[in-house]
Design a protein around this motif. Structure first.
Motif, mmCIF file in Angstrom:
data_model
loop_
_atom_site.group_PDB
_atom_site.id
_atom_site.type_symbol
_atom_site.label_atom_id
_atom_site.label_comp_id
_atom_site.label_asym_id
_atom_site.label_seq_id
_atom_site.Cartn_x
_atom_site.Cartn_y
_atom_site.Cartn_z
ATOM 1 N N GLU A 108 0.827 -1.205 0.000
ATOM 2 C CA GLU A 108 0.000 0.000 0.000
ATOM 3 C C GLU A 108 0.864 1.258 0.000
ATOM 4 O OE1 GLU A 108 -0.051 -2.422 2.274
ATOM 5 O OE2 GLU A 108 -2.086 -3.155 2.556
ATOM 6 N N GLY A 109 2.045 1.164 0.583
ATOM 7 C CA GLY A 109 2.930 2.317 0.662
ATOM 8 C C GLY A 109 4.189 1.952 1.422
ATOM 9 N N THR A 110 4.951 2.988 1.778
ATOM 10 C CA THR A 110 6.241 2.742 2.420
ATOM 11 C C THR A 110 6.089 2.151 3.820
ATOM 12 O OG1 THR A 110 6.316 5.052 3.131
ATOM 13 C CG2 THR A 110 7.463 4.484 1.078
ATOM 14 N N LEU A 111 5.055 2.507 4.546
ATOM 15 C CA LEU A 111 4.849 1.939 5.879
ATOM 16 C C LEU A 111 4.623 0.429 5.781
ATOM 17 C CD1 LEU A 111 4.576 2.307 8.921
ATOM 18 C CD2 LEU A 111 2.152 2.815 8.572
ATOM 19 N N ALA A 112 3.820 0.008 4.827
ATOM 20 C CA ALA A 112 3.571 -1.426 4.634
ATOM 21 C C ALA A 112 4.854 -2.140 4.209
ATOM 22 C CB ALA A 112 2.469 -1.645 3.605
#
Length: 151
Positions: A108-112
């Motif tokens: 989903e993004g960098t955190l994921a």
């Protein structure tokens, strides 16, 4: 595998939902004949599965990355292979070279991605990772039928 089988695979690689009747018209065969060829190719393992291609951005997973994993000793451990159960992991390859394993992941993004990397680092023996984030994809495809050995 003959030339007709290779042509059949090429057509199905572009659109696996094509009807046997339409395949038959393109190949000069009857629909039942095409069905038998597809059944044979599945039995022989040339067709491993029939699937669809999902657009990552359309489902909220626009970040595509390739994670190179370096381990102490042999990287293909049961814990590493268990990464295949994570839905963010699209491909898992044992490789020769500087890395032991390469994971193709979609998040989903960098955190994921960071959460996924933490899971990788929790695997015993993992020393380091290098992540390559794809900015754009110009080509994604499987094996090409014209490369298959000709009988």
């Amino acid at each position: 595998m003959d030339a007709t089988d290779r042509k059949l695979l090429a057509i199905m690689a572009e659109d696996a939902s094509i009807a046997y009747r339409d395949l038959g018209e393109k190949l000069g065969l009857s629909a039942p004949s095409v069905y038998e060829r597809v059944k044979k190719l599945k039995k022989e393992g040339a067709i491993r599965r029939t699937t669809i291609e999902i657009d990552g951005e359309a489902i909220g997973c626009p970040l595509l990355a390739f994670v190179h994993v370096t381990t102490e000793g042999w990287g293909k451990t049961p814990e590493m292979l268990a990464m295949s159960e994570d839905p963010r992991v699209e491909e898992l390859h044992s490789v020769a070279g500087d890395s032991c394993m390469i994971l193709k992941v979609r998040c989903e993004g960098t955190l994921a991605l960071e959460q996924l990397l933490k899971r990788v680092y929790d695997i015993p023996g993992v020393r380091s990772t290098r992540s390559y984030i794809a900015l754009n994809t110009f080509l994604e495809r499987g094996p090409r039928t014209e490369l298959f050995p000709k009988n």
